[in-house]
Motif scaffolding. Structure first.
Motif, PDB file in Angstrom:
ATOM      1  N   THR A 468       1.047  -1.048   0.131  1.00 46.90           N
ATOM      2  CA  THR A 468      -0.417  -0.170  -0.466  1.00 46.90           C
ATOM      3  C   THR A 468       0.935   1.350  -0.363  1.00 46.90           C
ATOM      4  N   SER A 469      -0.225   2.515   0.080  1.00 48.31           N
ATOM      5  CA  SER A 469       1.073   3.074  -0.816  1.00 48.31           C
ATOM      6  C   SER A 469       0.207   4.552  -0.490  1.00 48.31           C
ATOM      7  N   PHE A 503      -4.133   7.381  -2.969  1.00 51.71           N
ATOM      8  CA  PHE A 503      -3.926   5.645  -2.129  1.00 51.71           C
ATOM      9  C   PHE A 503      -3.813   4.487  -2.690  1.00 51.71           C
ATOM     10  N   ASP A 504      -2.814   3.521  -3.015  1.00 49.01           N
ATOM     11  CA  ASP A 504      -2.934   2.336  -3.438  1.00 49.01           C
ATOM     12  C   ASP A 504      -2.685   1.113  -2.960  1.00 49.01           C
ATOM     13  N   VAL A 505      -3.697  -0.036  -2.852  1.00 53.05           N
ATOM     14  CA  VAL A 505      -3.872  -1.069  -2.234  1.00 53.05           C
ATOM     15  C   VAL A 505      -3.596  -1.962  -3.203  1.00 53.05           C
ATOM     16  N   ASP A 507      -2.933  -6.854  -2.957  1.00 50.65           N
ATOM     17  CA  ASP A 507      -2.916  -7.846  -2.474  1.00 50.65           C
ATOM     18  C   ASP A 507      -3.167  -8.563  -2.611  1.00 50.65           C
ATOM     19  N   ASN A 522      -7.463   2.141  -6.440  1.00 53.80           N
ATOM     20  CA  ASN A 522      -6.523   2.913  -6.244  1.00 53.80           C
ATOM     21  C   ASN A 522      -7.733   4.325  -5.764  1.00 53.80           C
TER      22      ASN A 522
END
Length: 646
Positions: A468-469, A503-505, A507, A522
């Motif tokens: 994540t970011s 933010f990005d995730v 998984d 995103n």
């Protein structure tokens, strides 16, 4: 219908799985090689196995279904698609993404998007997506980030054939050989479709043809020297229908439409050669030199408009690497020329863009710490000549990257990075078209400059890969096309100030031997801070063409070692139409939804596969403005075929 979509979204939170273990993948396309866990950037990595399992017809389809990148046909052209990442907008986002193929930039000097359709999926070894980074090595245009595509250099040999609805046929091959001295690879693809949409009242369809071929060789005459050479060619012949009004879109999305200017036919040819040499002085020090020449021709048959392109590029670098310290420095050169032939709308002209840059990238590793620091200095020169004008301009630009990664333990890390990037205008930005299509010189406009900040976290175990970011981007002079409703004052210009954040995730979770989960989500917000055009103040408006939410998920099921099922759901939220800078059009960009399902059976070296795209027959389109809608992914399609490895 909404319930079906919701159910498929919930179901797709479970992704297929084989009996595998996850581990950090190596980032190999950057100047300083590392792995995902130690990277100071937000990175996505997709392997050849990921691409093969997706059973995509082209790279655009893979990016759109599996990654954080958005791909949409450029005004209906499926072989030249626009790309967006991190909220730069579907209209101009592709000009803020550098795309490289085996280290060679394939972006264009004008507003033609990179021709990713010319790269056969079967020839790809890896796709690495570096978000909000890459300016030091990628150079001019790497504001949203870099997409690095690496082709295979191994002993694989495979042949794939498939057919599908609307008389779609495709054949592709890859042949590789690799030993201690010599590496050879050859790949090619031929694709044809009778088309889906009608282009006239006679019910003719938007036919498409594509053929590509590539050859690469590397030879080690002595242990310390590698010689490289390659060639690639692509031929595109595409007819694509024009926009529809909202009533036409709702009535019959496949129709030609009565309110537009009719279909467009384009032939696009490209031929490229490259050569390079590397000298490995020892295990730590190496020198590299590569050069590339490319010739292109774009022929818009519909408008009798022909343009010829000549691109020359070269890159020299010196690399040093040990366990503690790595550094890469060198020079990067590019010269691009476009010869636009005379047409009914414009006189003949020659336009060129030349880039010359020096760069330095370094990386320090000690204990659990990694620090990246680099800088790039680049000059850009423009020249335009026709029977009436002899014009030129130049810019000096500076880019920098600074990043830090801290390994928390064997499975997790945090990182923080900053990048100062830039985009020099493409050569089309210096021209305008009036409402009749006549071309005039607009004048030189300012380069765009960005400051990006990213904070991220990685956690990679044998059963789960989580990333994540958070990011924030501050922009000055963002380049765009101002569309005056009266078309009198329309022009290419700059947004004075703007910003983006989100933010990005990502998984991927292996639940069991037969199930895994993959999710890519995103969120982005893109805002205009200062901009006045034609007496209209856009401060506080949303940048049009940017969806706040972008989600992709895949559900796969592997009941046996030979059979695999996969269900993929893609979703993008509504957005303002591409030209709606005032955020007041009556029509908005509809949400995009598509559900895709595939099945594959593998026995020894043979794989049989089938795939259905847009299972629920969702209508999707690209809204430019009110009653100007370009349909895309608007009907159910299917393919079935086989892949043979030998």
């Amino acid at each position: 219908m909404k319930k079906k979509i919701l159910l498929s979204l919930l179901a797709s939170t479970i992704l297929v799985a084989q009996d595998i273990e996850l581990k950090p993948l190596q980032i190999t396309s950057t100047a300083i090689q590392t792995d995902e866990l130690k990277s100071t950037d937000a990175v996505e990595i997709y392997t050849s196995e990921d691409i093969q399992k997706a059973h995509v017809q082209n790279i655009y389809e893979f990016l759109n279904q599996q990654t954080s990148v958005i791909a949409m046909p450029s005004y209906g052209n499926p072989f030249s698609q626009k790309l967006d990442m991190r909220g730069y907008g579907i209209e101009d986002g592709y000009q803020n993404i550098i795309v490289t193929l085996d280290g060679r930039k394939i972006n264009n000097i004008d507003m033609i998007a990179p021709l990713l359709g010319s790269i056969s999926p079967s020839s790809i070894e890896k796709i690495e997506i570096i978000k909000s980074g890459g300016i030091v090595i990628g150079g001019d245009g790497a504001n949203a980030g870099v997409i690095n595509i690496t082709t295979k250099k191994n002993n694989d040999k495979e042949l794939s054939i498939y057919g599908g609805s609307y008389k779609t046929f495709d054949g592709a091959f890859y042949l590789g050989h690799s030993d201690d001295k010599l590496s050879l690879s050859a790949s090619g693809e031929a694709q044809k479709s009778d088309g889906i949409r009608h282009i006239n009242s006679g019910k003719e369809r938007d036919e498409k043809k594509l053929s590509t071929a590539a050859f690469n060789a590397a030879y080690l005459p002595i242990d310390k020297v590698e010689l490289r050479a390659g060639a690639a060619t692509a031929r595109v012949d595409v007819i694509y229908a024009n926009y529809l009004t909202l009533d036409e879109y709702n009535e019959d999305v496949k129709q030609a439409g009565n309110s537009n200017w009719g279909a467009t036919e384009q032939e696009f040819d490209t031929d490229a050669i490259n050569a390079g040499v590397s000298y490995y002085a020892n295990q730590k020090l190496s020198l590299h030199a590569d050069a590339r020449h490319e010739e292109k021709r774009s022929n818009y048959i519909t408008y009798s408009s022909i343009a010829d392109y000549d691109y020359d590029s070269a890159k020299l670098s010196v690399d040093f690497k040990d366990d503690f310290f790595s550094i890469s420095f060198g020079v990067d050169m590019f010269e691009g020329k476009r010869d636009s032939h005379a047409s009914s709308y414009a006189i003949a002209s020659d336009t060129s863009k030349e880039n010359l840059a020096s760069f330095l990238m370094s990386n320090f590793n000690f204990d659990n710490h990694s620090i990246k620091a680099g800088a790039r200095v680049e000059t850009v020169d423009y020249r335009y000549d026709d029977a009436l004008n002899n014009l030129k301009d130049d810019y000096s630009l500076f880019g920098a990257e600074l990043g830090y990664n801290y390994i928390l333990d064997k499975k997790s890390s945090v990182f923080l990075n900053y990048a100062h990037a830039y985009q020099a205008p493409d050569i089309d930005r210096f021209f305008n078209k009036d409402w009749l299509g006549n071309v005039s010189f607009n004048g030189f406009i300012d380069p765009m400059k960005t400051d990006s900040f990213t904070l991220g976290y990685n956690n990679i175990t044998s059963k789960n890969k989580f990333k994540t970011s958070l990011f924030y981007v501050k922009l000055k002079d963002e380049i765009y096309y101002y569309t005056d409703p009266s078309y009198i004052s329309s022009k290419n210009t700059n947004i004075d100030k703007s910003h983006k954040y989100g933010f990005d995730v990502y998984d991927k979770f292996i639940i069991s031997e037969i199930f895994n989960l993959a999710l890519n989500y995103n969120y982005v917000k893109a805002k205009i801070d200062e901009e006045i055009q034609n007496g209209k103040n856009y401060a506080g408006k949303n940048l049009p063409g940017v969806s706040n939410h972008n989600a992709k998920a895949t559900l796969s099921y592997l009941p046996t070692s030979s059979i695999a099922f996969a269900l993929t759901q893609s979703y993008r939220s509504k957005a303002y139409a591409a030209n709606d800078f005032e955020n007041n059009f009556a029509q908005k960009q509809d949400a995009y939804t598509s559900t895709d399902i595939s099945v594959a059976y593998t026995k020894d070296t043979l794989e049989l596969f089938a795939k259905i795209n847009n299972l629920f027959n969702q209508k999707n389109g690209l809204w430019i403005e009110d009653n100007a809608i370009y349909p895309l992914d608007f009907t159910t399609t299917a393919i079935a075929g086989l892949k043979l490895k030998f």
